[in-house]
Design a protein around this motif. Structure first.
Motif, PDB file in Angstrom:
ATOM      1  N   PRO A 189       0.803  -1.236   0.000  1.00  9.28           N
ATOM      2  CA  PRO A 189       0.000   0.000   0.000  1.00  9.28           C
ATOM      3  C   PRO A 189       0.831   1.279   0.000  1.00  9.28           C
ATOM      4  O   PRO A 189       0.305   2.341   0.306  1.00  9.28           O
ATOM      5  CB  PRO A 189      -0.777  -0.131   1.306  1.00  9.28           C
ATOM      6  CG  PRO A 189       0.192  -0.816   2.222  1.00  9.28           C
ATOM      7  CD  PRO A 189       0.972  -1.782   1.353  1.00  9.28           C
ATOM      8  N   MET A 192      -1.087   4.472  -3.621  1.00 13.14           N
ATOM      9  CA  MET A 192      -2.525   4.233  -3.601  1.00 13.14           C
ATOM     10  C   MET A 192      -3.215   5.045  -4.687  1.00 13.14           C
ATOM     11  O   MET A 192      -2.930   6.229  -4.870  1.00 13.14           O
ATOM     12  CB  MET A 192      -3.111   4.600  -2.231  1.00 13.14           C
ATOM     13  CG  MET A 192      -4.592   4.304  -2.093  1.00 13.14           C
ATOM     14  SD  MET A 192      -5.231   4.682  -0.444  1.00 13.14           S
ATOM     15  CE  MET A 192      -4.329   3.469   0.539  1.00 13.14           C
ATOM     16  N   TYR A 226     -12.624   5.644  -4.716  1.00 12.62           N
ATOM     17  CA  TYR A 226     -11.478   5.254  -3.890  1.00 12.62           C
ATOM     18  C   TYR A 226     -11.558   5.806  -2.465  1.00 12.62           C
ATOM     19  O   TYR A 226     -10.633   5.630  -1.687  1.00 12.62           O
ATOM     20  CB  TYR A 226     -10.186   5.738  -4.557  1.00 12.62           C
ATOM     21  CG  TYR A 226     -10.016   5.206  -5.967  1.00 12.62           C
ATOM     22  CD1 TYR A 226      -9.548   3.913  -6.193  1.00 12.62           C
ATOM     23  CD2 TYR A 226     -10.356   5.976  -7.071  1.00 12.62           C
ATOM     24  CE1 TYR A 226      -9.405   3.418  -7.475  1.00 12.62           C
ATOM     25  CE2 TYR A 226     -10.223   5.487  -8.359  1.00 12.62           C
ATOM     26  CZ  TYR A 226      -9.748   4.207  -8.553  1.00 12.62           C
ATOM     27  OH  TYR A 226      -9.616   3.711  -9.823  1.00 12.62           O
ATOM     28  N   ASN A 228     -13.369   5.019   0.213  1.00 17.68           N
ATOM     29  CA  ASN A 228     -13.389   4.063   1.325  1.00 17.68           C
ATOM     30  C   ASN A 228     -11.998   3.488   1.596  1.00 17.68           C
ATOM     31  O   ASN A 228     -11.563   3.394   2.752  1.00 17.68           O
ATOM     32  CB  ASN A 228     -14.383   2.936   1.039  1.00 17.68           C
ATOM     33  CG  ASN A 228     -15.819   3.391   1.123  1.00 17.68           C
ATOM     34  OD1 ASN A 228     -16.114   4.421   1.728  1.00 17.68           O
ATOM     35  ND2 ASN A 228     -16.721   2.643   0.513  1.00 17.68           N
ATOM     36  N   THR A 229     -11.297   3.101   0.520  1.00 20.44           N
ATOM     37  CA  THR A 229      -9.954   2.542   0.689  1.00 20.44           C
ATOM     38  C   THR A 229      -9.014   3.574   1.297  1.00 20.44           C
ATOM     39  O   THR A 229      -8.224   3.278   2.190  1.00 20.44           O
ATOM     40  CB  THR A 229      -9.395   2.070  -0.663  1.00 20.44           C
ATOM     41  OG1 THR A 229     -10.283   1.111  -1.230  1.00 20.44           O
ATOM     42  CG2 THR A 229      -8.023   1.421  -0.490  1.00 20.44           C
ATOM     43  N   GLU A 232      -9.861   4.070   4.994  1.00 20.73           N
ATOM     44  CA  GLU A 232      -9.365   2.978   5.838  1.00 20.73           C
ATOM     45  C   GLU A 232      -7.891   3.164   6.157  1.00 20.73           C
ATOM     46  O   GLU A 232      -7.447   2.920   7.286  1.00 20.73           O
ATOM     47  CB  GLU A 232      -9.593   1.636   5.133  1.00 20.73           C
ATOM     48  CG  GLU A 232     -11.050   1.220   5.054  1.00 20.73           C
ATOM     49  CD  GLU A 232     -11.257  -0.017   4.208  1.00 20.73           C
ATOM     50  OE1 GLU A 232     -10.231  -0.582   3.731  1.00 20.73           O
ATOM     51  OE2 GLU A 232     -12.414  -0.429   4.014  1.00 20.73           O
ATOM     52  N   TYR A 233      -7.126   3.590   5.147  1.00 21.60           N
ATOM     53  CA  TYR A 233      -5.691   3.828   5.376  1.00 21.60           C
ATOM     54  C   TYR A 233      -5.499   4.953   6.397  1.00 21.60           C
ATOM     55  O   TYR A 233      -4.695   4.833   7.326  1.00 21.60           O
ATOM     56  CB  TYR A 233      -5.017   4.193   4.053  1.00 21.60           C
ATOM     57  CG  TYR A 233      -3.533   4.503   4.199  1.00 21.60           C
ATOM     58  CD1 TYR A 233      -2.575   3.516   4.016  1.00 21.60           C
ATOM     59  CD2 TYR A 233      -3.094   5.789   4.533  1.00 21.60           C
ATOM     60  CE1 TYR A 233      -1.226   3.779   4.160  1.00 21.60           C
ATOM     61  CE2 TYR A 233      -1.739   6.071   4.678  1.00 21.60           C
ATOM     62  CZ  TYR A 233      -0.811   5.057   4.494  1.00 21.60           C
ATOM     63  OH  TYR A 233       0.518   5.346   4.656  1.00 21.60           O
TER      64      TYR A 233
END
Length: 245
Positions: A189, A192, A226, A228-229, A232-233
């Motif tokens: 990751p 991103m 993108y 949500n991803t 989360e990060y």
């Protein structure tokens, strides 16, 4: 870099033998086989891990550009044809090069060297993804440019090109490559995708405001696709407020 495993497909026997001969005399190419039709070649291409196909376009059985759309993703194509009218379509299917018959060996070598550079960069990109190296090499105009991974701030996709923005210079390197292709060679990751046109190196992000990442005067939007991803990060790295006693 291992030798590039090749097949040649052409329904003209003389043209087939000529390109096969060129492959055999080129040290970094390995001729697996030559075929008079795509139907006779497909089994070999799929089962024997072929890297590169020298492919005629106008054949009685199946158009070469149509066949290029169904070859395995790792397999690349160089078209060899007597007709220049297919050039645009050839590059739409992501061909590495387009050679017009009759093909001289110097012309063939120019295309073969282009393939060699592409596979070399692909292997380096995969090594980066596996954590094996600390830099990548991209083609920019007529040069090969080595870029330290840690120097990349973000990458912007512009249709068939990418702009790789660098921390050290404040400038960018432009390369003929899709953003999707470039993304596959980056270690996640650490990098991103935050927008259909942008990939960022997360460790370089210093400021986020109003769903935008700020790099100096550049504002990079975080799209809904993108969000949500990305969220989360951020949640994994954000510090909770310290409660006072």
């Amino acid at each position: 870099m291992r030798r590039i495993r090749c097949c040649v497909i052409d329904d003209e026997p003389l043209a087939l033998d000529l390109i096969k001969g060129y492959v055999e005399k080129t040290p970094f190419l390995e001729l697996v086989n030559g075929f008079p039709s795509v139907s006779s070649a497909i089994k070999t291409i799929i089962e024997e891990d072929i890297d590169l196909v020298f492919l005629d376009i106008q054949m009685s059985e199946l158009n070469g550009t149509e066949f290029a759309r169904v070859v395995p993703p790792h397999c690349r194509v160089i078209f060899v044809t007597a007709f220049d009218r297919y050039a645009v379509e050839a590059f739409r299917v992501n061909a590495l090069d387009y050679l017009l018959k009759p093909v001289s060996y110097p012309e063939f070598m120019e295309a073969a060297n282009k393939a060699m550079r592409w596979f070399t960069m692909e292997e380096r990109a995969m090594a980066v993804k596996d954590g094996g190296i600390e830099s990548i090499i991209v083609k920019s105009e007529y040069k090969l440019v080595q870029i330290p991974i840690d120097d990349i701030l973000y990458i912007e996709g512009l249709k068939d090109y990418v702009k790789i923005y660098l921390e050290s210079t404040g400038g960018y390197v432009m390369s003929l490559m899709s953003l999707k292709t470039f993304e596959t060679g980056l270690p996640a990751p650490r990098f991103m995708r935050v927008h259909r046109s942008f990939i960022v190196q997360m460790s370089k992000v210093r400021l986020i405001e109003r769903n935008r990442i700020v790099f100096g005067k550049q504002y990079i939007p975080i799209s809904d696709t993108y969000k949500n991803t990305f969220g989360e990060y951020i949640n994994k790295h954000i510090l909770s407020p310290i409660k006072e006693e």
